[in-house]
Enzyme design. Structure first.
Site, PDB file in Angstrom:
ATOM      1  N   ARG A  73     -60.383 -13.981  11.785  1.00 41.67           N
ATOM      2  CA  ARG A  73     -58.967 -13.868  12.148  1.00 41.67           C
ATOM      3  C   ARG A  73     -58.088 -14.085  10.918  1.00 41.67           C
ATOM      4  NH1 ARG A  73     -56.882 -14.003  17.094  1.00 41.67           N
ATOM      5  NH2 ARG A  73     -55.124 -15.165  16.259  1.00 41.67           N
TER       6      ARG A  73
ATOM      7  N   LEU B 265     -30.153  -7.985   1.186  1.00 40.13           N
ATOM      8  CA  LEU B 265     -30.897  -8.081   2.451  1.00 40.13           C
ATOM      9  C   LEU B 265     -31.088  -9.554   2.778  1.00 40.13           C
ATOM     10  CD1 LEU B 265     -32.840  -7.076   4.736  1.00 40.13           C
ATOM     11  CD2 LEU B 265     -34.676  -7.168   3.049  1.00 40.13           C
TER      12      LEU B 265
ATOM     13  N   TRP C  44     -48.816 -23.760  17.520  1.00 37.60           N
ATOM     14  CA  TRP C  44     -49.524 -25.006  17.161  1.00 37.60           C
ATOM     15  C   TRP C  44     -50.756 -25.205  18.033  1.00 37.60           C
ATOM     16  CZ3 TRP C  44     -48.159 -26.987  12.713  1.00 37.60           C
ATOM     17  CH2 TRP C  44     -46.837 -26.867  12.264  1.00 37.60           C
TER      18      TRP C  44
ATOM     19  N   ASP D 130     -47.381  -8.929  15.484  1.00 36.10           N
ATOM     20  CA  ASP D 130     -48.538  -9.384  16.262  1.00 36.10           C
ATOM     21  C   ASP D 130     -49.755  -8.482  16.014  1.00 36.10           C
ATOM     22  OD1 ASP D 130     -49.812 -11.098  18.033  1.00 36.10           O
ATOM     23  OD2 ASP D 130     -49.351  -9.850  19.768  1.00 36.10           O
TER      24      ASP D 130
ATOM     25  N   HIS E  43     -54.647 -12.281   8.898  1.00 33.98           N
ATOM     26  CA  HIS E  43     -53.351 -12.838   8.470  1.00 33.98           C
ATOM     27  C   HIS E  43     -53.067 -12.436   7.023  1.00 33.98           C
ATOM     28  CE1 HIS E  43     -52.826 -14.869  12.188  1.00 33.98           C
ATOM     29  NE2 HIS E  43     -53.849 -15.684  12.018  1.00 33.98           N
TER      30      HIS E  43
ATOM     31  N   ARG F 110     -42.229  -4.906  18.384  1.00 29.70           N
ATOM     32  CA  ARG F 110     -43.415  -5.763  18.497  1.00 29.70           C
ATOM     33  C   ARG F 110     -44.647  -4.902  18.312  1.00 29.70           C
ATOM     34  NH1 ARG F 110     -45.048 -10.809  22.062  1.00 29.70           N
ATOM     35  NH2 ARG F 110     -47.147 -11.066  21.288  1.00 29.70           N
TER      36      ARG F 110
ATOM     37  N   GLU G 239     -45.247 -22.353  19.948  1.00 27.84           N
ATOM     38  CA  GLU G 239     -46.482 -22.387  20.752  1.00 27.84           C
ATOM     39  C   GLU G 239     -47.729 -22.145  19.887  1.00 27.84           C
ATOM     40  OE1 GLU G 239     -43.707 -20.600  21.782  1.00 27.84           O
ATOM     41  OE2 GLU G 239     -43.174 -22.216  23.168  1.00 27.84           O
TER      42      GLU G 239
HETATM   43  C1  IPE Z   1     -45.986 -14.106  18.886  1.00 26.86           C
HETATM   44  O1  IPE Z   1     -47.316 -13.765  18.877  1.00 26.86           O
HETATM   45  C2  IPE Z   1     -45.678 -15.022  17.753  1.00 26.86           C
HETATM   46  C3  IPE Z   1     -45.688 -14.420  16.429  1.00 26.86           C
HETATM   47  C4  IPE Z   1     -45.872 -13.166  16.157  1.00 26.86           C
HETATM   48  C5  IPE Z   1     -45.451 -15.335  15.343  1.00 26.86           C
HETATM   49  P1  IPE Z   1     -48.405 -14.552  19.726  1.00 26.86           P
HETATM   50  O2  IPE Z   1     -49.694 -13.900  19.459  1.00 26.86           O
HETATM   51  O3  IPE Z   1     -48.317 -16.007  19.452  1.00 26.86           O
HETATM   52  O4  IPE Z   1     -47.922 -14.293  21.210  1.00 26.86           O
HETATM   53  P2  IPE Z   1     -48.703 -14.481  22.578  1.00 26.86           P
HETATM   54  O5  IPE Z   1     -49.251 -15.879  22.599  1.00 26.86           O
HETATM   55  O6  IPE Z   1     -49.789 -13.465  22.616  1.00 26.86           O
HETATM   56  O7  IPE Z   1     -47.676 -14.226  23.632  1.00 26.86           O
HETATM   57  C1  IPE Z   2     -50.034 -12.703  14.137  1.00 31.68           C
HETATM   58  O1  IPE Z   2     -50.828 -12.138  15.077  1.00 31.68           O
HETATM   59  C2  IPE Z   2     -48.968 -13.551  14.690  1.00 31.68           C
HETATM   60  C3  IPE Z   2     -49.049 -14.966  14.356  1.00 31.68           C
HETATM   61  C4  IPE Z   2     -48.968 -15.889  15.266  1.00 31.68           C
HETATM   62  C5  IPE Z   2     -49.209 -15.377  12.960  1.00 31.68           C
HETATM   63  P1  IPE Z   2     -51.885 -12.948  15.951  1.00 31.68           P
HETATM   64  O2  IPE Z   2     -52.549 -13.993  15.114  1.00 31.68           O
HETATM   65  O3  IPE Z   2     -51.249 -13.417  17.190  1.00 31.68           O
HETATM   66  O4  IPE Z   2     -52.913 -11.794  16.244  1.00 31.68           O
HETATM   67  P2  IPE Z   2     -53.649 -11.500  17.621  1.00 31.68           P
HETATM   68  O5  IPE Z   2     -52.573 -11.244  18.628  1.00 31.68           O
HETATM   69  O6  IPE Z   2     -54.446 -12.711  17.951  1.00 31.68           O
HETATM   70  O7  IPE Z   2     -54.459 -10.299  17.332  1.00 31.68           O
HETATM   71 MG    MG Z   3     -51.001 -12.506  19.017  1.00 31.11          MG
END
Ligand code: IPE
Ligand code: IPE
Ligand code: MG
Length: 224
Positions: A25, A122, A61, A12, A29, A172, A59
């Site tokens: 953003r 792995l 999506w 995240d 990625h 995380r 979620e």
């Molecule tokens: C969790 O991150 C999902 C992934 C890392 C793929 P999110 O950014 O979607 O989680 P929330 O919405 O902040 O809980």
């Molecule tokens: C990557 O982090 C997780 C995915 C859902 C791909 P985020 O895109 O949720 O990054 P933040 O939390 O918005 O910074």
């Molecule tokens: Mg996030």
């Protein structure tokens, strides 16, 4: 010293990193993918058997189409360009989640899984369109449809993680202390590490520091 056979990671913080450094953003990625490559290498170095990476939740999506498309494009290109090399490194790839993607991505995934299916150094489980609640409900439905007795062994047969040991360690990144619908059953006894750093900033050093701390933890599993 605890044995470490399975690491799961909620990657995240990409979006925040991208906004901060490149005002985009999606740039976050892209940068996050570099961290994925580094972590895969280091996981092999540490002789860990399973690495589960949360890449896209059921979620996610809800995000703008532009971001969703960018993420899936990134993944497609990653698999197209890297699967050969990953396979050479004896890595097995498995997707966990509901495999409902574009025809193109479905084909790439099927090919990638098939190509690497016999590899055994792995196993990377890529959680894609994954949601733990959906996984659990589906498993309950199958149990009840088949009229099987309800117990842990029967239930686990119907999880996406069938035959995969539970994660020993879950990390995380991104300074958020929640599980976001990830492996709610499988993490029952995992050691949880919440990291302040955003995923693109997460380094080999950070990873090894966590592994070192994990190895020293007294894991009780209810005993003393
Ligand atoms: C969790 O991150 C999902 C992934 C890392 C793929 P999110 O950014 O979607 O989680 P929330 O919405 O902040 O809980
Ligand atoms: C990557 O982090 C997780 C995915 C859902 C791909 P985020 O895109 O949720 O990054 P933040 O939390 O918005 O910074
Ligand atoms: Mg996030």
């Amino acid at each position: 010293m605890n044995p470490l056979n399975h690491v799961a990671i909620i990657m995240d913080g990409n979006g925040r990193w991208g906004l901060k450094h490149k005002n985009s953003r999606n740039a976050g990625h892209k940068a996050g993918l570099q961290t994925v490559e580094k972590i895969i290498k280091e996981t092999i170095k540490n002789k860990i058997g399973y690495l589960t990476l949360y890449a896209f939740s059921t979620e996610n999506w809800k995000r703008p189409k532009k971001e969703v498309n960018y993420l899936f494009n990134l993944l497609e290109n990653f698999l197209i360009n890297r699967i050969e090399e990953l396979s050479k490194q004896n890595i097995k790839l498995k997707i966990i989640g509901v495999k409902k993607f574009s025809n193109k991505l479905n084909k790439i995934i099927t090919h990638s899984e098939k190509k690497t299916s016999k590899n055994n150094k792995l196993q990377i489980n890529l959680a894609l369109n994954y949601g733990s609640k959906f996984e659990l409900i589906s498993a309950f439905k199958k149990l009840s449809k088949n009229n099987e007795s309800i117990n842990e062994t029967n239930f686990e047969k119907y999880l996406q993680t069938k035959n995969i040991p539970d994660p020993d360690l879950i990390i995380r990144t991104g300074n958020t202390n929640r599980l976001s619908n990830f492996l709610l059953w499988q993490l029952a006894y995992s050691e949880i590490f919440f990291e302040k750093k955003l995923w693109p900033d997460f380094s080999i050093k950070d990873y090894n520091r966590i592994i070192k701390s994990f190895k020293k933890i007294k894991r009780n599993f209810g005993s003393i």
